[in-house]
Design an enzyme around this catalytic site. Structure first.
Site, PDB file in Angstrom:
ATOM      1  N   SER A 111       0.850  -1.197   0.000  1.00 29.92           N
ATOM      2  CA  SER A 111       0.000   0.000   0.000  1.00 29.92           C
ATOM      3  C   SER A 111       0.885   1.246   0.000  1.00 29.92           C
ATOM      4  O   SER A 111       1.897   1.303   0.711  1.00 29.92           O
ATOM      5  CB  SER A 111      -0.882   0.002   1.250  1.00 29.92           C
ATOM      6  OG  SER A 111      -1.493   1.270   1.397  1.00 29.92           O
ATOM      7  N   TYR A 135      -2.038   5.976  -5.801  1.00 30.51           N
ATOM      8  CA  TYR A 135      -3.223   6.808  -6.020  1.00 30.51           C
ATOM      9  C   TYR A 135      -2.778   7.990  -6.879  1.00 30.51           C
ATOM     10  O   TYR A 135      -1.593   8.340  -6.893  1.00 30.51           O
ATOM     11  CB  TYR A 135      -3.748   7.376  -4.698  1.00 30.51           C
ATOM     12  CG  TYR A 135      -4.283   6.359  -3.716  1.00 30.51           C
ATOM     13  CD1 TYR A 135      -5.489   5.713  -3.948  1.00 30.51           C
ATOM     14  CD2 TYR A 135      -3.599   6.086  -2.534  1.00 30.51           C
ATOM     15  CE1 TYR A 135      -5.998   4.807  -3.033  1.00 30.51           C
ATOM     16  CE2 TYR A 135      -4.101   5.179  -1.607  1.00 30.51           C
ATOM     17  CZ  TYR A 135      -5.305   4.534  -1.864  1.00 30.51           C
ATOM     18  OH  TYR A 135      -5.803   3.646  -0.957  1.00 30.51           O
ATOM     19  N   THR A 161      -5.039   2.208  -7.835  1.00 25.57           N
ATOM     20  CA  THR A 161      -6.354   2.001  -7.212  1.00 25.57           C
ATOM     21  C   THR A 161      -7.332   3.006  -7.796  1.00 25.57           C
ATOM     22  O   THR A 161      -7.095   4.213  -7.754  1.00 25.57           O
ATOM     23  CB  THR A 161      -6.238   2.144  -5.680  1.00 25.57           C
ATOM     24  OG1 THR A 161      -5.358   1.111  -5.231  1.00 25.57           O
ATOM     25  CG2 THR A 161      -7.590   1.982  -4.997  1.00 25.57           C
ATOM     26  N   LYS A 236      -6.724  -1.497 -10.411  1.00 25.13           N
ATOM     27  CA  LYS A 236      -7.409  -2.162  -9.282  1.00 25.13           C
ATOM     28  C   LYS A 236      -8.729  -1.443  -8.987  1.00 25.13           C
ATOM     29  O   LYS A 236      -8.752  -0.220  -8.844  1.00 25.13           O
ATOM     30  CB  LYS A 236      -6.508  -2.126  -8.043  1.00 25.13           C
ATOM     31  CG  LYS A 236      -7.153  -2.696  -6.784  1.00 25.13           C
ATOM     32  CD  LYS A 236      -6.141  -2.788  -5.641  1.00 25.13           C
ATOM     33  CE  LYS A 236      -6.706  -3.425  -4.399  1.00 25.13           C
ATOM     34  NZ  LYS A 236      -7.512  -2.529  -3.585  1.00 25.13           N
ATOM     35  N   HIS A 260     -12.722  -3.157  -3.278  1.00 16.52           N
ATOM     36  CA  HIS A 260     -12.002  -2.611  -2.125  1.00 16.52           C
ATOM     37  C   HIS A 260     -12.429  -3.336  -0.836  1.00 16.52           C
ATOM     38  O   HIS A 260     -12.510  -2.742   0.240  1.00 16.52           O
ATOM     39  CB  HIS A 260     -12.271  -1.105  -2.013  1.00 16.52           C
ATOM     40  CG  HIS A 260     -11.108  -0.299  -1.516  1.00 16.52           C
ATOM     41  ND1 HIS A 260     -10.326   0.479  -2.317  1.00 16.52           N
ATOM     42  CD2 HIS A 260     -10.596  -0.141  -0.273  1.00 16.52           C
ATOM     43  CE1 HIS A 260      -9.393   1.091  -1.608  1.00 16.52           C
ATOM     44  NE2 HIS A 260      -9.528   0.720  -0.352  1.00 16.52           N
TER      45      HIS A 260
HETATM   46  C1  LIG Z   1      -7.589  -2.427   6.468  1.00 15.69           C
HETATM   47  C2  LIG Z   1      -7.602  -2.317   4.982  1.00 15.69           C
HETATM   48  C3  LIG Z   1      -6.805  -1.377   4.367  1.00 15.69           C
HETATM   49  C4  LIG Z   1      -6.803  -1.271   2.980  1.00 15.69           C
HETATM   50  N1  LIG Z   1      -5.962  -0.392   2.390  1.00 15.69           N
HETATM   51  C5  LIG Z   1      -5.908  -0.316   1.049  1.00 15.69           C
HETATM   52  C6  LIG Z   1      -4.979   0.542   0.424  1.00 15.69           C
HETATM   53  O1  LIG Z   1      -4.189   1.208   1.063  1.00 15.69           O
HETATM   54  N2  LIG Z   1      -5.005   0.594  -0.918  1.00 15.69           N
HETATM   55  C7  LIG Z   1      -5.865  -0.156  -1.683  1.00 15.69           C
HETATM   56  O2  LIG Z   1      -5.845  -0.075  -2.908  1.00 15.69           O
HETATM   57  N3  LIG Z   1      -6.723  -1.001  -1.105  1.00 15.69           N
HETATM   58  C8  LIG Z   1      -6.758  -1.106   0.233  1.00 15.69           C
HETATM   59  N4  LIG Z   1      -7.602  -2.001   0.816  1.00 15.69           N
HETATM   60  C9  LIG Z   1      -8.412  -2.919  -0.021  1.00 15.69           C
HETATM   61  C10 LIG Z   1      -7.630  -4.214  -0.295  1.00 15.69           C
HETATM   62  O3  LIG Z   1      -6.564  -3.960  -1.149  1.00 15.69           O
HETATM   63  C11 LIG Z   1      -8.490  -5.301  -0.923  1.00 15.69           C
HETATM   64  O4  LIG Z   1      -9.098  -4.797  -2.088  1.00 15.69           O
HETATM   65  C12 LIG Z   1      -9.535  -5.908  -0.023  1.00 15.69           C
HETATM   66  O5  LIG Z   1      -9.064  -5.962   1.302  1.00 15.69           O
HETATM   67  C13 LIG Z   1      -9.889  -7.297  -0.485  1.00 15.69           C
HETATM   68  O6  LIG Z   1     -10.907  -7.870   0.279  1.00 15.69           O
HETATM   69  P1  LIG Z   1     -10.633  -8.900   1.474  1.00 15.69           P
HETATM   70  O7  LIG Z   1     -10.124  -8.109   2.603  1.00 15.69           O
HETATM   71  O8  LIG Z   1     -11.973  -9.482   1.722  1.00 15.69           O
HETATM   72  O9  LIG Z   1      -9.631  -9.925   1.007  1.00 15.69           O
HETATM   73  C14 LIG Z   1      -7.626  -2.123   2.200  1.00 15.69           C
HETATM   74  C15 LIG Z   1      -8.415  -3.073   2.829  1.00 15.69           C
HETATM   75  C16 LIG Z   1      -8.403  -3.197   4.201  1.00 15.69           C
HETATM   76  C17 LIG Z   1      -9.241  -4.269   4.844  1.00 15.69           C
HETATM   77  C1  LIG Z   2      -3.784   6.763   5.869  1.00 15.62           C
HETATM   78  C2  LIG Z   2      -4.651   6.756   4.714  1.00 15.62           C
HETATM   79  C3  LIG Z   2      -5.437   5.520   4.661  1.00 15.62           C
HETATM   80  C4  LIG Z   2      -5.674   5.147   3.274  1.00 15.62           C
HETATM   81  C5  LIG Z   2      -6.884   4.328   3.109  1.00 15.62           C
HETATM   82  C6  LIG Z   2      -6.602   2.915   3.034  1.00 15.62           C
HETATM   83  C7  LIG Z   2      -7.723   2.213   2.407  1.00 15.62           C
HETATM   84  O1  LIG Z   2      -7.818   2.158   1.206  1.00 15.62           O
HETATM   85  C8  LIG Z   2      -8.713   1.581   3.224  1.00 15.62           C
HETATM   86  O2  LIG Z   2      -9.569   0.885   2.663  1.00 15.62           O
HETATM   87  O3  LIG Z   2      -8.717   1.766   4.442  1.00 15.62           O
END
Ligand SMILES: Cc1cc2nc3c(=O)[nH]c(=O)nc-3n(C[C@H](O)[C@H](O)[C@H](O)COP(=O)(O)O)c2cc1C
Ligand SMILES: CCCCCCC(=O)C(=O)O
Length: 413
Positions: A111, A135, A161, A236, A260
């Site tokens: 990330s 991003y 993303t 993505k 997401h």
């Molecule tokens: C706590 C958390 C933080 C996330 N942060 C990002 C991120 O920084 N960038 C991003 O593109 N997706 C982010 N995602 C989405 C994940 O990349 C992913 O699409 C998603 O978690 C997939 O679903 P799953 O958790 O059921 O496997 C985040 C998801 C979670 C749960």
């Molecule tokens: C510190 C910024 C957090 C970014 C967001 C991460 C994300 O995509 C998420 O689902 O949470």
């Protein structure tokens, strides 16, 4: 138990442990979804709605559960999706996750919002395949600078993303007033004061995203990003055939079907439901991957069977990380790998290419058959006499199965 930490046999057990071990606000941030959490829950339900039609007796002694992505073969059929702020789960954060990915031969997408800088993650893990999540910022130079740093550090793809024009409403976080704790910082932005101050406000994360990310971004910007790097760009957050075709048009090299993890737009389809539309739209012109709701090896089998070239997990890796750092993430990957291999074997397949459409059906397939069967006129039970005649005929299996079948058909009439 090992040293007071329970041994976990499956992903649900890792989740249960992580939720009990993490503070309530962090657990909610990791576990929660947007708005009604309908998409979040549906990501799982949709996998449960797909049933397997296994084939048996097909010599599965020589199995290969590896998958090939952008020309490189990975032993682990499951990679790691980007999740922000992993030091909330474990003091080593993203360094530990990358170590596990390297050990299991899985792709890790880092990330941009990591708590360790991309250079540090790379320095600790020189042989892990790392993709950099990106991003598009209002200030384009921030995006460009990050891309250059990722290129220099030997990352092998940029993952853009695309489902975050504005931040989703995560009511759990709003209720908890969730913000990044003061002892953590965003590793990639360490030199930029503004990117820290914002995150420590009460409405920190959503305000940050809504002020820093550009909600005017469009496909011209994607095209600009593709042209601004030598690395392959993976899109993505794609859920429709139309957008999948636009990814192709702008020169992307991969698509991650993703909602997401149900954290952005609620009421979208589950990713496994959206996958066929995307795969049908682009055919073999571009590789399609998927994330969202994957918790079992059978899910991996279903996703690959419906056309995904690779599968990513988000939360499941966080549960492993919270359990026991790098070892926990490795164990999560190991479980999914083992279960996928087992599913291949039990469905009569030796590799991903052996999985056919006929092996995966929607639950309604069986419901429809059952309904038709129950409503058909011939469902009345046969008399005891004719039943026993059928039974006897079955026991007297003739050498010619066809002869035997016509004999029993006659007897059934
Ligand atoms: C706590 C958390 C933080 C996330 N942060 C990002 C991120 O920084 N960038 C991003 O593109 N997706 C982010 N995602 C989405 C994940 O990349 C992913 O699409 C998603 O978690 C997939 O679903 P799953 O958790 O059921 O496997 C985040 C998801 C979670 C749960
Ligand atoms: C510190 C910024 C957090 C970014 C967001 C991460 C994300 O995509 C998420 O689902 O949470």
């Amino acid at each position: 138990m090992t040293g007071g930490i329970p041994v976990c046999c499956n992903i649900n057990e890792f989740e249960k442990f992580a939720i009990s071990a993490l503070g309530e606000d962090v657990a909610d941030y990791y576990q929660g979804g947007a708005t009604s959490e309908s998409t979040l829950n549906n990501n799982r339900k949709a996998y449960e709605n797909l049933k397997l039609r296994p084939r048996v007796m097909r010599d599965v002694s020589n199995r290969d559960s590896s998958l090939t992505v952008l020309g490189k073969t990975y032993r682990s059929p499951v990679g790691i999706s980007p999740t922000a702020m992993q030091k909330l789960a474990h003091c080593e954060g993203e360094i530990a996750t990358a170590r596990a990915a390297g050990a299991m031969d899985a792709i890790m997408i880092l990330s941009l919002m990591s708590t360790v800088s991309l250079e540090e993650v790379r320095a600790h893990n020189p042989s892990t395949t790392l993709w950099m999540q990106m991003y598009i910022f209002k200030e384009r130079d921030i995006t460009l600078d990050m891309i250059r740093r990722a290129e220099k550090a030997g990352f092998s793809a940029i993952v853009l993303t695309m489902d975050t024009a504005v931040f989703g409403s995560r009511y759990r976080d709003i209720k908890n007033q969730f913000a990044m704790p003061p002892y953590l910082s965003l590793g990639n932005f360490r030199h930029m004061e503004q990117h820290h101050v914002d995150l420590k406000c009460l409405t920190g994360i959503s305000d940050y995203i809504n002020t820093q990310f550009d909600d005017s971004v469009n496909w011209n910007d994607v095209s600009w990003l593709v042209k601004s790097t030598k690395l392959p760009v993976i899109c993505k957050g794609i859920l429709t055939g139309e957008d999948a075709n636009l990814c192709l048009e702008v020169g992307a090299q991969g698509i991650i079907v993703s909602n997401h993890g149900g954290r952005q737009l609620d009421q979208t389809p589950a990713t496994i439901e959206a996958l066929p539309e995307v795969v049908q739209a682009v055919g073999d012109s571009i590789e399609v991957y998927i994330d969202g709701g994957i918790r079992y090896g059978t899910d991996v089998f279903k996703a690959v069977g419906l056309g995904a070239k690779y599968v990513f997990i988000g939360r499941a890796s966080l549960w492993g990380l919270a359990h026991s750092g790098s070892n926990g993430v490795a164990k999560v990957l190991q479980i999914l790998h083992f279960e996928f291999d087992q599913t291949l074997a039990l469905c009569g397949c030796t590799c991903a290419d052996d999985i056919t459409r006929e092996m995966i059906v929607h639950r309604t397939y069986y419901e429809d058959i059952l309904k038709k069967y129950l409503s058909s006129k011939s469902t009345r039970r046969k008399s005891a006499k004719s039943q026993s005649k059928v039974h006897l005929a079955v026991l007297r299996v003739s050498k010619s199965p066809e002869k035997h079948r016509s004999k029993t058909r006659k007897l059934r009439k």
